[in-house]
Enzyme design. Structure first.
Site, PDB file in Angstrom:
ATOM      1  N   HIS A 178      -7.560   1.965  -0.812  1.00  0.00           N
ATOM      2  CA  HIS A 178      -7.267   0.045  -1.097  1.00  0.00           C
ATOM      3  C   HIS A 178      -6.791  -0.294  -0.328  1.00  0.00           C
ATOM      4  CE1 HIS A 178      -2.497   0.690   0.638  1.00  0.00           C
ATOM      5  NE2 HIS A 178      -3.385   2.306   0.620  1.00  0.00           N
TER       6      HIS A 178
ATOM      7  N   ASP B  91       0.721   4.495  -0.244  1.00  0.00           N
ATOM      8  CA  ASP B  91       2.094   4.271  -1.034  1.00  0.00           C
ATOM      9  C   ASP B  91       2.307   3.703  -2.024  1.00  0.00           C
ATOM     10  OD1 ASP B  91       2.033   1.309  -1.582  1.00  0.00           O
ATOM     11  OD2 ASP B  91       1.099   0.795  -0.104  1.00  0.00           O
TER      12      ASP B  91
ATOM     13  N   CYS C  27      -3.612   7.265  -0.160  1.00  0.00           N
ATOM     14  CA  CYS C  27      -2.322   6.980   0.384  1.00  0.00           C
ATOM     15  C   CYS C  27      -0.738   7.143  -0.318  1.00  0.00           C
ATOM     16  CB  CYS C  27      -2.121   5.208   0.925  1.00  0.00           C
ATOM     17  SG  CYS C  27      -1.762   4.989   2.189  1.00  0.00           S
TER      18      CYS C  27
ATOM     19  N   CYS D  19      -3.499  -1.907   2.488  1.00  0.00           N
ATOM     20  CA  CYS D  19      -3.342  -0.937   3.314  1.00  0.00           C
ATOM     21  C   CYS D  19      -1.762  -0.967   4.808  1.00  0.00           C
ATOM     22  CB  CYS D  19      -4.349   0.454   3.131  1.00  0.00           C
ATOM     23  SG  CYS D  19      -2.947   1.884   3.675  1.00  0.00           S
TER      24      CYS D  19
ATOM     25  N   ARG E  49       2.362   1.804  -4.202  1.00  0.00           N
ATOM     26  CA  ARG E  49       2.537   1.024  -4.935  1.00  0.00           C
ATOM     27  C   ARG E  49       0.239   1.392  -5.553  1.00  0.00           C
ATOM     28  NH1 ARG E  49       1.188  -4.182  -0.770  1.00  0.00           N
ATOM     29  NH2 ARG E  49       0.160  -1.914   0.143  1.00  0.00           N
TER      30      ARG E  49
END
Length: 216
Positions: free
Chosen positions: A108, A49, A47, A111, A51
């Site tokens: 993850h 993302d 992703c 999300c 993080r």
């Protein structure tokens, strides 16, 4: 292009620090990477993302992973229709040119893209239903997963289930690519599905026989 501006000072400082330390200490390795090209053993689709830090999770160095990131780590089905397909192009290059041995889809927890899909499919995000929404049309890929989650899970459990479905749907779609299916059949490529819990640091792998995720 008047919209482009110089880097902010904090990024320049971080770059200069990297150049003076990490790069300086490993100059020969970087020059070798540049001259000999990349030979990654694995492709990771994860992703966008911020993080989710793939190289940190696996302690990987430069040159080890061919990484493609998109919203909710999704792979669309094989559709050679003349349109632009960034994820499909990355998969094609990894499998046919780089000949990676492993192709990993990494989902993850928490999300935002998956949450958007859940909201859209349950009628709570009409703006994502609009044809002009790039996010909404991208999350259409996950609709089959939502239908499975909706039927099998309570409302409070649907988001975690759908995060895992994003991995499963992507694995299913990967097998619609002829060159992926051929490489898997010839035992030149293996597919892997993973899901990581950001807060707990946990990692689970997809076990196809039970269609479940198990701790690594």
């Amino acid at each position: 292009m008047d919209a482009a501006k110089p880097l902010p000072a904090y990024l320049i400082q971080r770059y200069q620090g990297w150049k003076a330390t990490t790069y300086s200490d490993n100059r020969a390795w970087y020059k070798r990477l540049a001259s000999e090209g990349q030979r990654p053993r694995a492709m990771v689709i994860s992703c966008c993302d911020s993080r989710v830090h793939v190289t940190s999770i696996f302690g990987a160095d430069q040159g080890e992973f061919f990484i493609h990131r998109n919203i909710a780590n999704l792979v669309p089905p094989y559709e050679p229709d003349g349109n632009q397909h960034g994820t499909s192009a990355a998969v094609e290059y990894a499998v046919t040119a780089l000949k990676v041995a492993h192709l990993i889809v990494l989902g993850h927890s928490n999300c935002g893209g998956v949450q958007g899909c859940l909201d859209m499919c349950s009628g709570n995000a009409p703006h994502l239903e609009e044809q002009s929404s790039f996010v909404g049309r991208w999350m259409d890929i996950l609709r089959p997963g939502y239908e499975r989650v909706k039927a099998a899970n309570k409302a409070e459990d649907q988001i975690r289930a759908l995060e895992r479905e994003a991995v499963i749907v992507s694995l299913e779609n990967l097998m619609t690519f002829p060159f992926v299916a051929d490489a898997v059949k010839d035992e030149q490529l293996t597919l892997h599905g993973l899901w990581t819990d950001i807060g707990e640091g946990g990692l689970e792998f997809f076990e196809p026989k039970s269609r479940s995720f198990q701790p690594v």
